[in-house]
Write an enzyme that holds these catalytic residues in place. Structure first.
Site, PDB file in Angstrom:
ATOM      1  N   HIS A  77      43.399 -17.316 -29.519  1.00  0.00           N
ATOM      2  CA  HIS A  77      43.660 -18.464 -30.401  1.00  0.00           C
ATOM      3  C   HIS A  77      43.767 -19.733 -29.547  1.00  0.00           C
ATOM      4  O   HIS A  77      44.643 -19.839 -28.688  1.00  0.00           O
ATOM      5  CB  HIS A  77      44.957 -18.202 -31.165  1.00  0.00           C
ATOM      6  N   GLU A  86      40.338 -18.391 -34.898  1.00  0.00           N
ATOM      7  CA  GLU A  86      40.472 -19.793 -34.455  1.00  0.00           C
ATOM      8  C   GLU A  86      40.448 -19.819 -32.929  1.00  0.00           C
ATOM      9  O   GLU A  86      41.324 -20.416 -32.287  1.00  0.00           O
ATOM     10  CB  GLU A  86      41.767 -20.398 -34.989  1.00  0.00           C
ATOM     11  N   GLU A  99      39.346 -26.877 -33.698  1.00  0.00           N
ATOM     12  CA  GLU A  99      40.476 -27.376 -34.498  1.00  0.00           C
ATOM     13  C   GLU A  99      41.095 -28.627 -33.855  1.00  0.00           C
ATOM     14  O   GLU A  99      41.226 -28.720 -32.633  1.00  0.00           O
ATOM     15  CB  GLU A  99      41.533 -26.269 -34.603  1.00  0.00           C
ATOM     16  N   CYS A 134      44.122 -29.522 -33.721  1.00  0.00           N
ATOM     17  CA  CYS A 134      45.296 -29.152 -32.922  1.00  0.00           C
ATOM     18  C   CYS A 134      44.904 -28.612 -31.554  1.00  0.00           C
ATOM     19  O   CYS A 134      45.649 -28.778 -30.586  1.00  0.00           O
ATOM     20  CB  CYS A 134      46.118 -28.083 -33.635  1.00  0.00           C
ATOM     21  N   CYS A 136      48.771 -27.826 -40.239  1.00  0.00           N
ATOM     22  CA  CYS A 136      49.266 -28.161 -38.889  1.00  0.00           C
ATOM     23  C   CYS A 136      48.653 -29.445 -38.353  1.00  0.00           C
ATOM     24  O   CYS A 136      49.309 -30.228 -37.669  1.00  0.00           O
ATOM     25  CB  CYS A 136      48.986 -27.013 -37.932  1.00  0.00           C
ATOM     26  N   CYS A 137      47.347 -29.660 -38.641  1.00  0.00           N
ATOM     27  CA  CYS A 137      46.637 -30.751 -37.968  1.00  0.00           C
ATOM     28  C   CYS A 137      47.121 -32.154 -38.370  1.00  0.00           C
ATOM     29  O   CYS A 137      47.323 -32.994 -37.484  1.00  0.00           O
ATOM     30  CB  CYS A 137      45.139 -30.624 -38.192  1.00  0.00           C
TER      31      CYS A 137
HETATM   32 ZN   LIG Z   1      45.854 -27.571 -36.687  1.00  0.00          ZN
END
Ligand SMILES: [Zn+2]
Length: 444
Positions: A61, A113, A129, A131, A209-210
């Site tokens: 991840h 991810e 992603e 993040c 989350c982002c």
């Molecule tokens: Zn994220």
């Protein structure tokens, strides 16, 4: 480790080291659990496949990985643990040399991810992603604090100005979770599932989350702009700013005036009531093939950068000025031959900013556009949405469609090419004019 730095409580650093030491050892508390939703995953998803000091390839991840590596670097930096630091160097190299998009995005695969094999960097399927790019920026920041090198700031700005900024719309209200380097909305209609995202940014996500992570990064950018040591001030990220530091015991204010990254001229003004002696260390980005620096209006002759850093050592006076000029021509970059998705293609960059083609400027079928690299690129300042933003105009070819008459295949070589002007916009600004195709990598 941050809490240890804030409080000086040694037990907090020891706890952080314990977490790093335990990862990937037996009994492995992060091993997949039979019968649970993690059963089909492998220990490398959690970076728990071997002890931290033995890890040499970025795996699993991507967000968790880069956060873990950031923690490893923090512990290595505070404890002087050489074996841990050397593992961090190998992991950072593994990402930057083999597993990072030209936009600074990482974690190319939506399944898990995750990082995949070296050079596996699909563009339309890119997960990348937001993040994960943020986490790579944090990891690079920590590495830079241990052993300063311009390459770390280069990766930080690559991630920041491209993937992280692409993660939010220009009005700040919508976000990308996955940051593609190529988009075909017609294909995306058929994608279904948890990790399939539409062609436009969204206002929120089930696992959101982002968006707050982007807000956190923008609100804390000052932490990443400079590093300060006892007698050196490292300018890592350039941008219009005011920074107060204590250097060689003196209070020093550094004002930066610049339009960077849109322009390569950066001016520093030093304000201080004393006459401190310290090093002002400027990052010379690896993309800057030509640069110059002036001190109080006079060229600093013989100025040389080592490891991407230019050190100016002197006794500083109130009102001293330093001007750094980085040339920013448009450059067509190519990817390593093993990146099959980018074979025969080029990406356009100007300074640290990666550009892309959008359907709004170039029509459909962007993959049929082929750059004519024998012709110079032009830049022009955009209007409206692109007010003040340099756009790139490139000479290119595409095939005539009108003589195809319903044919799907035909002998190659029969096509007439027509000359076209391809217009490229900064990748972080894409998908702000409705749905359409987008491509970073262009045939060349
Ligand atoms: Zn994220």
């Amino acid at each position: 480790v941050k809490l240890y730095r804030a409080t000086g409580e040694k037990k907090l650093l020891e706890l952080a080291k314990y977490f790093v030491d335990e990862r990937g050892t037996e009994p492995n508390c992060l091993a997949p659990v039979p019968g649970s939703h993690t059963a089909s995953w492998q220990a490398n998803y959690f970076q728990a496949h071997k002890p931290a000091r033995e890890q040499d390839e970025a795996m699993g991840h991507a967000v968790r990985a880069c956060y873990f590596y950031t923690g490893m670097a923090d512990v290595a930096g505070e404890t002087g643990d050489q074996a841990l630091y050397e593992a961090c160097v190998k992991l950072w190299d593994s990402i930057v040399r083999q597993k990072m998009y030209v936009t600074g995005g990482v974690g190319s695969c939506k399944y898990g991810e995750a990082f995949t094999d070296a050079y596996d960097l699909p563009n339309d399927e890119a997960y990348s992603e937001t993040c994960a790019a943020i986490a790579l920026m944090l990891f690079s920041d920590r590495m830079n604090r241990i052993e300063p090198d311009g390459k770390f700031g280069d990766v930080m700005e690559r991630a920041l100005y491209n993937t992280i900024m692409s993660g939010v719309s220009l009005d700040g209200k919508a976000f990308f979770y996955a940051n593609r380097l190529e988009c075909n909305p017609a294909r995306l209609k058929f994608e279904q599932g948890f990790h399939c995202f539409p062609a436009q940014r969204q206002t929120g996500f089930g696992c959101s989350c982002c968006p707050p992570n982007v807000a956190r990064v923008f609100a804390s950018l000052g932490q990443y702009a400079y590093h300060v040591s006892e007698s050196a001030l490292y300018a890592v990220l350039y941008g219009d700013s005011v920074y107060d530091a204590t250097l060689s015991g003196a209070q020093v204010r550094v004002e930066q005036r610049t339009k960077y990254p849109l322009d390569g001229k950066i001016e520093f003004k030093i304000s201080t009531k004393e006459k401190p002696s310290f090093d002002l260390v400027l990052r010379i980005p690896s993309w800057a093939s030509k640069w110059s620096v002036e001190l109080n209006g006079k060229a600093l002759k013989g100025a040389k950068a080592a490891k991407g850093l230019l050190k100016i050592s002197r006794v500083w006076n109130d009102g001293d000025k330093v001007a750094l000029k980085l040339d920013m021509p448009v450059v067509a970059v190519e990817a390593h031959p093993a990146v099959r998705h980018d074979a025969g293609k080029a990406a356009l960059m100007r300074g640290p900013i990666v550009y892309c083609l959008e359907e709004a400027d170039n029509g459909k079928d962007l993959n049929d556009i082929s750059l004519d690299l024998s012709k110079p690129f032009k830049t022009k300042i955009g209007k409206g949405l692109f007010e003040g933003i340099p756009l790139i105009e490139a000479s290119a070819f595409r095939r005539e469609l009108k003589d195809w008459k319903g044919t799907l295949y035909r002998p190659a070589g029969a096509s007439k090419l027509k000359k076209v002007k391809a217009v490229a916009i900064p990748h972080f600004m894409w998908a702000n004019r409705g749905e359409g195709e987008m491509a970073v990598w262009i045939r060349a």
